[in-house]
Design an enzyme around this catalytic site. Structure first.
Site, short mmCIF file in Angstrom:
data_model
loop_
_atom_site.label_atom_id
_atom_site.label_comp_id
_atom_site.label_asym_id
_atom_site.label_seq_id
_atom_site.Cartn_x
_atom_site.Cartn_y
_atom_site.Cartn_z
N GLU A 120 40.21 79.31 44.90
CA GLU A 120 39.30 80.41 44.56
C GLU A 120 38.39 80.03 43.39
O GLU A 120 38.84 79.40 42.43
CB GLU A 120 40.12 81.67 44.20
CG GLU A 120 40.95 82.18 45.36
CD GLU A 120 41.71 83.47 45.04
OE1 GLU A 120 41.52 84.05 43.94
OE2 GLU A 120 42.51 83.90 45.90
N GLU A 186 34.68 86.85 50.54
CA GLU A 186 35.54 88.05 50.64
C GLU A 186 34.87 89.24 49.96
O GLU A 186 34.45 89.16 48.79
CB GLU A 186 36.93 87.78 50.02
CG GLU A 186 37.82 89.02 50.12
CD GLU A 186 39.31 88.76 49.86
OE1 GLU A 186 39.70 87.58 49.70
OE2 GLU A 186 40.06 89.75 49.81
O1 KIV Z 1 45.51 84.53 50.89
C1 KIV Z 1 44.82 84.92 51.83
O2 KIV Z 1 45.32 85.49 52.81
C2 KIV Z 1 43.39 84.70 51.78
C3 KIV Z 1 42.56 85.34 52.85
C4 KIV Z 1 42.45 86.77 52.59
C5 KIV Z 1 41.24 84.68 52.98
O3 KIV Z 1 42.91 84.07 50.91
#
Ligand code: KIV
Length: 279
Positions: A120, A186
């Protein structure tokens, strides 16, 4: 080519090359049986750190550890044959510096067989993405709402509305230029998601973003109705299996208490069955 017709699992470059093509299909998975169910239908499967909230009852993804990711990654790998596996780097495993990120990404890939890691962050992670890619680790980026940062984002809010839009756009350009092979968007407004998709050269994978993205991902327990603690607006429930499972459990409990389970067909005779008969 659709995922069902493909012979071997795609790699990061195959995913990258689907930019602008048939939409990429993805779901999260954390276990072997669920991975088996989605293998023929997905281009890639994400072992998401959402596992912490979905399977372990945590209230955020912050408590997820490398050990949890390795264990669930190994389980998912056993269920996949056709789809690529991408695995999340958990909170605290990559942010300190690129060398820390490399050590942990290499461990996740070596111990699970994942074809790529996801992490991220936008501009602030560009140097780390470049470092990993140059050393053989394909990276999927994740921008917009980044759940590992809820404490600084102030909650699970839409990211990139109004004057915030330029910052999210800049993040998208930064991760693409750093060498990420795709990027998850997201909870980014639709217009901005479309603009990012048209401006950057790598596939955008939407979750609460836009049907115009190059692909979509959902958390499998959300779309199947197993995770019922809350339902974000962007989740479509394709099935409501949680209540079905609970009804089945309640029926079992009632039958056990009434001694109607097990029935004759579920128990074994004292005498050995005649040859050829199965009892
Ligand atoms: O951890 C997860 O499930 C994610 C998705 C929502 C993309 O990062």
């Amino acid at each position: 080519m659709s995922a069902t017709a493909r012979k071997k699992a795609p790699n990061a470059e195959d995913i990258r090359s689907q930019k602008g093509g048939e939409p990429l299909v993805s779901l999260t998975a954390y276990t072997t049986p669920m991975a088996r169910l989605m293998d023929a239908h997905c281009d890639f499967v994400l072992v998401g750190d959402s596992v912490g909230m979905v399977l372990h009852g945590l209230t955020s993804t912050l408590g997820v550890t490398m050990e949890m990711m390795v264990l669930h990654g190994q389980a998912v790998a056993r269920g996949l044959d056709k789809a690529m596996m991408v695995i999340d780097m958990p909170f605290g495993s990559y942010e300190h510096d690129p060398a820390q990120a490399f050590r942990n990404a290499a461990r996740l890939m070596a111990e699970t067989g994942a074809g790529a890691v996801k992490l991220e962050g936008g501009i602030e992670m560009a140097e780390t993405i470049r470092f990993l890619v140059k050393r053989g680790i394909p990276v999927m980026a994740h921008i917009g709402l980044t759940p590992q940062s809820i404490n600084t984002l102030g909650g699970y809010k839409v990211q990139g509305r109004d004057e915030q839009a330029e910052a999210v756009l800049a993040d998208a350009h930064a991760v693409a230029e750093a060498g990420a092979f795709s990027v998850v968007l997201e909870k980014v407004p639709q217009g901005l998601a479309n603009r990012i998709t048209s401006e950057i050269a790598i596939p955008t994978i939407g979750i609460g973003a836009s049907a115009g993205c190059d692909g979509q991902i959902l958390v499998v327990d959300d779309m199947l109705g197993f995770f019922t603690a809350f339902k974000p607006k962007f989740v479509k429930r394709y099935a409501d299996l949680g209540p079905l499972a609970e009804a089945a459990i309640a029926e079992y409990a009632a039958e056990v208490r009434a001694r109607s389970f097990p029935a004759d067909e579920h128990v074994f005779a004292d005498a050995a069955p005649a040859k050829g008969l199965k009892t």
